[in-house]
Design a protein around this motif. Structure first.
Motif, mmCIF file in Angstrom:
data_model
loop_
_atom_site.group_PDB
_atom_site.id
_atom_site.type_symbol
_atom_site.label_atom_id
_atom_site.label_comp_id
_atom_site.label_asym_id
_atom_site.label_seq_id
_atom_site.Cartn_x
_atom_site.Cartn_y
_atom_site.Cartn_z
ATOM 1 N N ILE A 1 25.931 -52.541 7.544
ATOM 2 C CA ILE A 1 26.742 -53.664 7.081
ATOM 3 C C ILE A 1 25.844 -54.820 6.682
ATOM 4 N N ASP A 2 26.089 -55.294 5.461
ATOM 5 C CA ASP A 2 25.313 -56.426 4.960
ATOM 6 C C ASP A 2 26.296 -57.371 4.287
ATOM 7 N N GLY A 3 26.748 -58.343 5.038
ATOM 8 C CA GLY A 3 27.757 -59.264 4.517
ATOM 9 C C GLY A 3 29.044 -58.541 4.197
ATOM 10 N N ASP A 4 29.452 -58.583 2.925
ATOM 11 C CA ASP A 4 30.686 -57.960 2.479
ATOM 12 C C ASP A 4 30.510 -56.486 2.141
ATOM 13 N N ALA A 5 29.247 -56.068 2.045
ATOM 14 C CA ALA A 5 28.966 -54.701 1.611
ATOM 15 C C ALA A 5 28.834 -53.776 2.820
ATOM 16 N N VAL A 6 29.559 -52.673 2.740
ATOM 17 C CA VAL A 6 29.502 -51.682 3.811
ATOM 18 C C VAL A 6 28.984 -50.385 3.203
ATOM 19 N N LYS A 7 27.866 -49.894 3.738
ATOM 20 C CA LYS A 7 27.315 -48.644 3.250
ATOM 21 C C LYS A 7 27.559 -47.580 4.312
ATOM 22 N N VAL A 8 28.181 -46.477 3.894
ATOM 23 C CA VAL A 8 28.504 -45.427 4.849
ATOM 24 C C VAL A 8 27.894 -44.107 4.400
ATOM 25 N N THR A 9 27.162 -43.464 5.309
ATOM 26 C CA THR A 9 26.672 -42.116 5.047
ATOM 27 C C THR A 9 27.663 -41.156 5.676
ATOM 28 N N ARG A 10 28.143 -40.205 4.873
ATOM 29 C CA ARG A 10 29.199 -39.295 5.306
ATOM 30 C C ARG A 10 28.700 -37.862 5.447
ATOM 31 N N GLU A 11 29.206 -37.192 6.489
ATOM 32 C CA GLU A 11 28.892 -35.774 6.677
ATOM 33 C C GLU A 11 29.848 -34.965 5.806
ATOM 34 N N VAL A 12 29.358 -34.479 4.656
ATOM 35 C CA VAL A 12 30.215 -33.655 3.800
ATOM 36 C C VAL A 12 29.704 -32.219 3.823
ATOM 37 N N ASP A 13 30.513 -31.295 3.280
ATOM 38 C CA ASP A 13 30.164 -29.883 3.383
ATOM 39 C C ASP A 13 28.798 -29.564 2.791
ATOM 40 N N GLY A 14 28.456 -30.213 1.681
ATOM 41 C CA GLY A 14 27.191 -29.893 1.032
ATOM 42 C C GLY A 14 25.982 -30.628 1.586
ATOM 43 N N GLY A 15 26.156 -31.608 2.434
ATOM 44 C CA GLY A 15 25.037 -32.388 2.945
ATOM 45 C C GLY A 15 25.478 -33.763 3.394
ATOM 46 N N LEU A 16 24.773 -34.792 2.910
ATOM 47 C CA LEU A 16 25.112 -36.167 3.291
ATOM 48 C C LEU A 16 25.389 -36.988 2.045
ATOM 49 N N GLU A 17 26.553 -37.650 2.036
ATOM 50 C CA GLU A 17 26.939 -38.463 0.890
ATOM 51 C C GLU A 17 26.920 -39.938 1.297
ATOM 52 N N THR A 18 26.370 -40.784 0.452
ATOM 53 C CA THR A 18 26.365 -42.214 0.749
ATOM 54 C C THR A 18 27.283 -42.946 -0.221
#
Lengths: 309, 254
Positions: B153-170
């Motif tokens: 979390i950086d101010g208003d921006a939220v960056k999320v790394t997700r566990e998806v079937d093919g790998g990791l999605e940001t």
């Protein structure tokens, strides 16, 4: 009745899980339409039109649909869904992410992860990590459903000749954007659709020791899986995890190496046709469901097995 | 930044559940209940954000029976500041309060509490639906970062790394956002005794569903709940040679 199946794809090829979802649609009976929403996804739409039993393909081709962002895709599914009795998606991370968002927009209580179709309103689904099977009947006018692929036969990818209709995107919500996808590159078959899966557990003892699992899998042309214990211990990446909180697999042959057989893991692999267990603990629960159990030191057995195959 | 963390009281993940003889559901009498493991990860993540100076207040909310206060206290011992119990005697695992109804309840609470972020488990380990976060996100018109293994979390921006079937999605999300947790996001701490004592004194509000304008009539009726078919296993072989022979000639899978 008419059924809309949301195709999972990467803008180039259609994911196998989509074919299983169409298989489930066949069990419901009705006209089957497929939504291909993506960016420069023409070849996916062409491939979808050839799938056996598909009456129509709806193609929504727009930059904001390129990465399957739920905020952009769900409004499109919700809008189209009004004209269908059922909307189906694979129970993959793609389907799980987007379909509940569409269901809420339609004020529908989704039915997740169905394992059988009883009739057009009634479905079976595993609950409590597969320790119970619930039969549920929906009273919603439209049924939104995610489909557990391993419980339905994939339909043939060839044999159909559906018309393709272009439809518009609902635009970019501006709520989220795609940064990157870190794909685990592998020449091995994809875990959920592999014919043979070799899985390792905590018994391997280290990341380095996992190499013997890789050798056995490569000899058999199989995919590699792991128990949650092995993932938590850092031996392998999470996307290899087989179990209720990971992937559900049902290959012809599942070889569990150094896996004790926690309920959580069994929920992800017990529908495999043939299960082999290799473990030094003769009392490990995995042996209770294994067709062929071999008690002994996996570090001796696995290399010997790899040699003799 | 204020964070709302919805949690759920579920059968402890170590318990082997039993199906009721009348096939109406799963036996819950005298069974150990706990905070849904994915929700515990959500509480821990919120507490870490507060410890890092990025969150100011953590409000934990649950829907369930009177006894679900125990799970709120557990979350408070980890570090949540305040709790809300939406009290209902309807079943919360099967045939009662469903994900859509939960999402509607949470929407009403979000409108009242005005959090900047909602962090919740990706699924509960009883009905395994994996819907509520996505539904809440839709009802609010917020962004969603599901199956998160990393949150920045950086101010208003939220960056999320997700566990998806093919790998990791940001993904980059615009706040306010809903985040649902996956197993590897963090490892929840064990609450220390002083924190458990302190948790008992924190503010816990009890509200009725009707006061939030939500209706818990189920859309899905439970026809029956049965045990899965038993797999007949237990076969043993005594050597690698015998195993290879059986796989080739008996099972014919290689």
């Amino acid at each position: 009745m008419s059924i809309l199946v949301i195709a999972e794809h990467d803008n180039k090829t259609i994911a196998n899980a989509s074919l299983n979802a169409i298989g489930a649609a066949h069990k419901i009976h009705g006209d089957i339409h497929v939504l291909v929403a993506g960016s420069s996804c023409g070849q996916v739409a062409d491939a979808a039109a050839k799938i056996a039993g598909v009456a129509k393909v709806l193609k929504a081709d727009a930059p904001e649909l390129g990465h399957g962002l739920a905020e952009n895709l769900a409004p499109l599914i919700a809008d189209l869904g009004k004209d269908y009795s059922h909307v189906l998606a694979p129970s993959s991370t793609f389907g799980k992410n987007v379909l509940p968002r569409a269901a809420a927009l339609l004020d529908v209580q989704q039915i997740s992860d169905i394992s059988a179709v009883i009739d057009a309103d009634t479905f079976e689904r595993p609950v409590y990590a597969g320790n119970a099977i619930a039969t549920v009947k929906s009273s919603d006018g439209i049924k939104l459903i995610t489909v557990r692929g391993t419980n339905f036969d994939a339909v043939a990818a060839e044999g159909g000749s559906a018309e393709i209709e272009d439809i518009s995107s609902k635009g970019d919500s501006g709520l989220s954007s795609f940064d990157k996808l870190d794909v685990v590159e592998s020449d091995r078959p994809e875990l959920t659709s592999a014919n043979i899966v070799v899985s390792g557990g905590r018994g391997l003892g280290s990341k380095e020791n996992f190499a013997i699992i890789e050798k056995l899998a490569d000899k058999l042309g199989g995919a590699i899986g792991a128990s949650r214990a092995a993932v938590d211990a850092g031996y392998v990446a999470n996307d290899m995890q087989v179990g209720q909180t990971g992937k559900v697999v049902a290959p012809s042959l599942y070889i569990a190496v150094g896996i004790s057989g926690a309920i959580q893991h069994l929920a992800g692999m017990k529908d495999s046709k043939v299960i082999v267990a290799i473990n030094k603990d003769a009392d490990a629960p995995i042996f209770e469901i294994a067709d062929y159990g071999l008690v002994g030191d996996l570090f001796e057995i696995v290399p010997e097995l790899t040699d003799k195959l | 930044m204020k964070i709302l963390v919805p949690i759920k009281r579920v059968v402890d993940y170590n318990v082997k559940v039993r199906v009721k003889a009348d096939q109406s559901g799963v036996e819950l009498a005298n069974v150990k209940m706990s905070v849904n493991p994915f929700d515990e990860i959500a509480v821990e993540e919120a507490v870490r954000l507060k410890e890092a100076g990025k969150a100011s207040e953590i409000v934990v909310v649950t829907i369930g029976p009177e006894k679900a206060q125990e799970q709120i206290r557990t979350a408070m011992a980890i570090g949540a500041d305040r709790g809300i119990l939406v009290k209902t005697d309807a079943p919360i695992d099967l045939g009662g309060v469903e994900p859509l109804a939960v999402a509607k309840t949470l929407k009403a609470l979000v409108e009242k509490e005005k959090p900047d972020l909602v962090i919740m488990g990706k699924q509960s380990i009883d009905d395994d639906s994996n819907q509520t976060g996505q539904m809440l996100s839709a009802l609010l018109g917020w962004s969603q970062g599901t199956f998160a293994s990393k949150v920045e979390i950086d101010g208003d921006a939220v960056k999320v790394t997700r566990e998806v079937d093919g790998g990791l999605e940001t993904l980059s999300l615009k706040a306010p956002a809903i985040i649902t947790t996956d197993l590897r996001l963090n490892e929840p701490r064990f609450a220390k005794l002083p924190d458990i004592m302190k948790a008992k004194k924190k503010e816990l509000e009890v509200v009725e569903p009707a006061a939030l304008g939500v209706d818990y009539t189920p859309r899905l009726s439970i026809v029956k709940v049965v045990e899965p078919p038993k797999r007949v296993g237990g076969g043993k072989v005594s050597s690698v040679d015998e195993l290879v022979d059986k796989l080739k000639n008996e099972a014919k899978v290689i």
